[in-house]
Every structure is written in structure tokens, then in C-alpha cells.
Design a protein around this motif. Structure first.
Motif, PDB file in Angstrom:
ATOM      1  N   LEU B 200      -3.816  -8.479   7.556  1.00 16.71           N
ATOM      2  CA  LEU B 200      -4.421  -7.311   6.887  1.00 16.71           C
ATOM      3  C   LEU B 200      -5.687  -6.858   7.609  1.00 16.71           C
ATOM      4  O   LEU B 200      -5.877  -5.664   7.891  1.00 16.71           O
ATOM      5  CB  LEU B 200      -4.735  -7.695   5.441  1.00 16.71           C
ATOM      6  CG  LEU B 200      -5.187  -6.607   4.485  1.00 16.71           C
ATOM      7  CD1 LEU B 200      -4.118  -5.544   4.336  1.00 16.71           C
ATOM      8  CD2 LEU B 200      -5.497  -7.217   3.123  1.00 16.71           C
ATOM      9  N   GLN B 203      -4.859  -5.235  10.819  1.00 20.42           N
ATOM     10  CA  GLN B 203      -4.321  -3.886  10.615  1.00 20.42           C
ATOM     11  C   GLN B 203      -5.435  -2.887  10.320  1.00 20.42           C
ATOM     12  O   GLN B 203      -5.435  -1.776  10.841  1.00 20.42           O
ATOM     13  CB  GLN B 203      -3.324  -3.903   9.457  1.00 20.42           C
ATOM     14  CG  GLN B 203      -2.009  -4.575   9.804  1.00 20.42           C
ATOM     15  CD  GLN B 203      -1.126  -4.795   8.596  1.00 20.42           C
ATOM     16  OE1 GLN B 203      -1.563  -4.668   7.454  1.00 20.42           O
ATOM     17  NE2 GLN B 203       0.127  -5.145   8.843  1.00 20.42           N
ATOM     18  N   TRP B 209      -3.130   2.293  10.496  1.00 21.66           N
ATOM     19  CA  TRP B 209      -2.909   1.798   9.135  1.00 21.66           C
ATOM     20  C   TRP B 209      -3.764   2.554   8.124  1.00 21.66           C
ATOM     21  O   TRP B 209      -3.539   2.460   6.918  1.00 21.66           O
ATOM     22  CB  TRP B 209      -3.181   0.294   9.059  1.00 21.66           C
ATOM     23  CG  TRP B 209      -2.128  -0.477   9.809  1.00 21.66           C
ATOM     24  CD1 TRP B 209      -2.202  -0.910  11.097  1.00 21.66           C
ATOM     25  CD2 TRP B 209      -0.829  -0.842   9.341  1.00 21.66           C
ATOM     26  NE1 TRP B 209      -1.033  -1.520  11.460  1.00 21.66           N
ATOM     27  CE2 TRP B 209      -0.167  -1.514  10.400  1.00 21.66           C
ATOM     28  CE3 TRP B 209      -0.148  -0.678   8.133  1.00 21.66           C
ATOM     29  CZ2 TRP B 209       1.127  -2.010  10.285  1.00 21.66           C
ATOM     30  CZ3 TRP B 209       1.137  -1.182   8.016  1.00 21.66           C
ATOM     31  CH2 TRP B 209       1.765  -1.844   9.084  1.00 21.66           C
ATOM     32  N   VAL B 248       0.383  -2.154   3.302  1.00 23.36           N
ATOM     33  CA  VAL B 248      -1.003  -2.626   3.150  1.00 23.36           C
ATOM     34  C   VAL B 248      -1.268  -3.042   1.707  1.00 23.36           C
ATOM     35  O   VAL B 248      -1.852  -4.107   1.448  1.00 23.36           O
ATOM     36  CB  VAL B 248      -2.001  -1.527   3.597  1.00 23.36           C
ATOM     37  CG1 VAL B 248      -3.434  -1.944   3.287  1.00 23.36           C
ATOM     38  CG2 VAL B 248      -1.855  -1.249   5.083  1.00 23.36           C
TER      39      VAL B 248
END
Lengths: 201, 331
Positions: B200, B203, B209, B248
Motif C-alpha cells: 500500500l 503504491q 494509484w 487500494v
């Protein structure tokens, strides 16, 4: 037991923080190298896990290797070629590894190893190693057929037992003929000669 | 009065310490059912066979004498200089013997034969294989290494295993609940949350993202299994954004939800479906499967409903023919 678990969790946190592509602080590197890397790295636990899956950059494109003899006119070997699945993914990672390491000497090392390993396949001790990339399709504009672009190219050959690598193309860092790896025999000879010089009065 | 005022913060601090200590002990040391760990063992063993099998076709090409990833290169040739048993393979015979040992260990892990010894052998040989050629290793390989080491910690072959069958025939007791199973399952849960968080964070460092285009770039790779989605995304930018943000959002919910009793099993079940899907979208299906295997550890209830935790070190031991768990542990 609690102490051991707490120690491991700290190690996990530091290895994630320390293996980020963004780099790590000197403090974390120092702590990790003293306390955690010596036992976590051999166990393959010293990892960053920071794979963003994609970042929308050209490096996300599909990479492949091309090997061909420099002298003989033969069809190039393309890898992964028709392979599929995880086996093909490993070849792509190898090609991508060279592309990403292009800015430093690691790319030359990898390419030389691949070249040396392909001498038998190519039937020649003078080969061209190329990394080709299919760029990601552009979202704007009409779809275009995929085209290959060269990311890295090098000529690898063995001369008198020594491995030589010459980088080709515009971005070459080793465009001169450069002995990269002395053969074990010639390296021993050289060491022996140096020892002999050192021992002489 | 002064004494009372001064003692209130001390009492609060004491309560906090006690609560943290209790939570820590409950999380790590409440004896847990060994069956989820057995499920993780079987699935990790199968995944290990698939991943190790992907090396077989090119093993000599890469690591054999005169292979493409030799040992005598300069620093940085094979990444970090991590010790590897496969570095000892100076001949093709030794290379294949080591690889055969790895496959045998993975088969033993899958079948539950050899207990911890098989898990240690599989984990050590797998780590060695990856260390021999780090540039070839992918995210699924990393996850498998973690899973195998977690299996070393707990009694992974206590259930659904050849070891269990043999113990049953000899009339020996089988560990139905175990503190070590809890530690192993806890480590699996900690790792999957940490991996998700690391993914995460990686990203969120990139624009794609945030601007919702990551789904496009995932599908746009030539040869991607989801390449056909590019046509759909061209037609609907919102759909592309939705897929990106959904990945996400799932990762955020997953990394957080694993830590609350009310949501843990729900997010773990969602992970069983979502991770393989994300893996396919990302072109890393084996990684998606590995993440789903991590989720198995949190999908099933691990504690007996009537179990009351007493102190660290208590282990419920049950007879071979019953699945009931002794609520009062010996000692």
C-alpha cells in the motif's frame, strides 16, 4: 518467548523500512546490518515487500532477452519465447533486472553472466545480449500494435580465457573493449605473478 | 487528597500496562486450533511445488556450471551476497540433488510428513534457492519463504497429515490446540498485514494509484491475462478509476480489519477472493494465491468457545479419536 517475538517484530519492521526502493536512513541500515541482516537475510526474511504492482512507468513494460551469435548468421534466441507462467516470469525478471540495473555495473555483470551462459546455446564464444521491452500501451489515442524497443545491448566474448563485455548502443557505459572477468586460470597466474613479485627481494 | 490525585495517573498507567500485556498474551499465547495451520501447510506446500517447479526447466541454464548466473562474478552480480546451499553445487549432480531435496521437502510439507524437520528443510532450501539468484525471485517466492518459516514455528503436521495418521495408529495424543499453533498463526497474520501495508505504501508513492490510472497500467502490459480490459477501460474512465481505488480501499480495510475480532474473519474471507483477483490483474497470480493462503490463517475460528485462558504455556492436548478440546489445560 515474548522477548523473542518482540525482537523479531522489530526486525520485520526494520527490514521493511530498510528495503524500501526509496532507500533507508543510516540509522536503520546500521541497526539492521548489526542485529537483523546476519540471520534474516539467509532465511530470505530480510525483505521490503514494497511491490506497488504497477507504477505506470516504462519499466512496467514487458521485458525479454535476445541472444545471438555476433559472428555467425543464425536466428536469435528469444527468452522467455513461447514459455508461459511462472517460468516465463522468471526470464522476464532477469531481463528487467538488467534494464533496471542499466545505470550501474550490476547490469554489465548480469549481461556478462548471461552471455557466458549462452555460449554453448549460440555455438559461439562471441554473443550479443540484448534486453528488449514492449512499452505499455498508451491510454489516449488509438490502439497501436506492440513494438519492441532496445533497452540494453552488449557484446560478450571470451578471449584467451578472459571474459570481455562491450556495451552497445547510445547509453553504453562500457563502450570500450574491457576485460570483465579474468578466467580462473589466468587470475591464478596473475596472483602467482604478483606473489612472486612481492616475494622477490 | 494529594495522594489520591497522584495515584490516579499511576492507576491509569497500571491499567494500560495491564491491558496491553493482556492483549499481547491473548494474541500470542492463547492455545489455538491446529487445523488452520494444517490448511496453511497443505496450501503452502502445493504453492511451493508450483513455484519450485518453475525453476526445474532452466535450473542448469541458470545455476549449473557455466550457467547464466555464475558465482564468480563481481559484487552485485547476484544481488546481495547471501549464503546459499545452492552455491555449493559445483556440479550438475549436486545441483539436481539439492533441488531434489527441496522438492522432497515440499512434498513432505504438503503431506504432513516429518513434522518440523520437513518444514525447516523446505524453508532453508527454498531460501537458499532464492538467494542463489535473487534477480529471478518474485513476490510470490518471498511470500512462500515467509509462510514456510511460519510453519516451522507451529505444529503444522499435527492434523490432516501422515504424521497425524501414524500418531493415531500408535495411540499417541494429537495436539488439538497449541500455543505454538497460536504463535505460528499470529506470525502469519502479522506478516500478511505487514506485506499489505508495504504494498500500500509503495503504491501511494506513485501517481497512478492516486489518479486512478493504475488499473489501466496493470491491464496494458502486453501478454497480460487481463489485456482485454484495456478496451473496457477506454470506454469508461470511471470504471478504470473504480478498479484502481477499489484495490487500494481493499488493502486499507484488509490491513486494518485483521486486527479487530469483529472484522477479522470477514476481511480474511474477502481476501481469499480478492487477493487472487488482484494477483491476476497484476500479472502475478502466484503472489495472489500466496496472499490468499496467508488469509486462511485468519478465516477459521482458532479458539475453543469455552476455553478460558490461564497463563502462558498452557496447551490443550486431546486424544487421537476426538475433536473436543480440554478447556482446562494441564499444568
Amino acid at each position: 518467548m515474548s522477548v523473542a517475538l518482540a525482537f523479531y517484530l522489530v526486525g520485520l519492521a526494520i527490514s521493511i523500512a530498510g528495503n524500501s526502493v526509496s532507500g533507508s536512513s543510516a540509522l536503520l541500515r546500521s541497526v539492521a546490518s548489526r542485529l537483523f541482516v546476519p540471520w534474516m537475510a539467509p532465511a530470505w526474511l530480510d525483505l521490503g515487500f514494497d511491490d506497488p504492482l504497477t507504477s505506470g512507468t516504462p519499466e512496467d513494460g514487458d521485458h525479454r532477452l535476445e541472444l545471438r551469435s555476433h559472428t555467425a548468421a543464425s536466428d536469435p534466441i528469444r527468452l522467455p519465447g513461447e514459455l508461459a507462467g511462472e517460468r516465463a516470469a522468471r526470464w522476464r525478471r532477469l531481463a528487467r533486472g538488467i534494464a533496471l540495473a542499466h545505470a550501474d555495473d550490476a547490469a554489465a555483470g548480469l549481461a556478462a553472466g548471461i552471455g557466458r551462459g549462452s555460449f554453448a546455446r549460440c555455438g559461439n564464444e562471441d554473443v550479443i545480449v540484448r534486453v528488449l521491452r514492449t512499452p505499455l500501451a498508451d491510454r489516449v489515442g488509438p490502439p497501436r500494435p506492440p513494438r519492441l524497443e532496445q533497452v540494453y545491448a552488449a557484446r560478450v566474448r571470451r578471449v584467451d580465457g578472459d571474459l570481455q563485455l562491450i556495451e552497445l548502443g547510445g547509453g553504453a557505459r562500457r563502450s570500450e573493449l574491457a576485460p570483465l572477468l579474468p578466467s580462473p586460470v589466468s587470475a591464478r597466474d596473475r596472483d602467482g605473478a604478483e606473489d612472486a613479485v612481492g616475494a622477490s627481494p | 487528597m494529594t495522594a489520591i490525585v497522584q495515584s490516579q495517573p499511576a492507576q491509569a498507567e497500571g491499567r494500560l500496562t495491564e491491558a496491553v500485556g493482556r492483549t499481547w498474551m491473548r494474541f500470542w499465547f492463547t492455545p489455538a486450533d491446529t487445523r488452520p495451520l494444517a490448511a496453511v501447510r497443505i496450501l503452502a506446500g502445493l504453492l511451493g511445488l508450483v513455484l519450485a517447479g518453475s525453476y526445474a526447466g532452466d535450473l542448469e541454464t541458470w545455476f549449473g556450471p557455466g550457467g547464466m548466473i555464475p558465482l564468480d562474478g563481481p559484487e552485485g552480480w547476484v544481488g546481495t551476497r547471501v549464503p546459499s546451499l545452492f552455491a555449493l553445487a559445483r556440479s550438475t549432480v549436486i545441483l539436481w540433488a539439492l533441488f531434489g531435496l527441496l522438492l522432497a521437502a515440499l512434498v513432505a510439507v504438503t503431506l504432513g510428513l516429518g513434522g518440523r524437520l520437513a518444514c525447516v528443510a523446505a524453508a532453508a532450501l527454498w531460501a537458499s534457492l532464492l538467494a542463489r539468484g535473487p534477480v529471478l525471485a518474485g513476490p510470490a517466492d518471498d511470500c512462500l519463504a515467509v509462510l514456510l518459516w511460519c510453519l516451522v514455528v507451529g505444529p503444522a503436521s499435527a492434523r490432516w497429515s501422515i504424521d497425524g495418521l501414524l500418531r493415531g495408529r500408535r495411540g499417541l495424543p494429537t495436539a488439538g490446540h497449541s500455543v505454538w499453533a497460536r504463535v505460528a498463526l499470529g506470525l502469519v497474520r502479522v506478516h500478511v498485514a505487514a506485506i499489505t501495508l508495504a504494498v500500500l505504501l509503495a503504491q501511494l508513492k506513485g501517481d497512478s494509484w492516486w489518479d486512478g490510472t493504475a488499473a489501466w497500467w496493470l491491464a496494458a502490459r502486453p501478454g497480460s491475462a487481463t489485456h482485454g480490459l484495456t478496451r473496457v477501460y477506454r470506454g469508461s474512465e470511471y470504471l478504470m478509476n473504480l478498479v484502481t481505488h477499489a484495490i487500494v480501499a481493499f488493502e486499507v480495510v484488509f490491513a486494518g480489519g485483521l486486527w479487530f475480532a469483529a472484522t477479522r474473519r470477514l476481511v480474511a474471507r474477502a481476501g481469499l477472493v480478492a487477493w487472487p483477483l488482484i494477483g491476476v490483474l497484476a500479472g502475478e497470480p502466484c503472489w495472489g494465491l500466496a496472499m490468499a493462503i496467508f488469509c486462511v490463517a485468519a478465516v477459521f475460528p482458532t479458539e475453543a468457545a469455552d476455553y478460558t485462558f490461564h497463563r502462558y504455556g498452557t496447551v490443550g492436548i486431546q486424544g487421537p479419536a476426538t475433536d473436543t478440546v480440554s478447556p482446562r489445560s494441564p499444568g
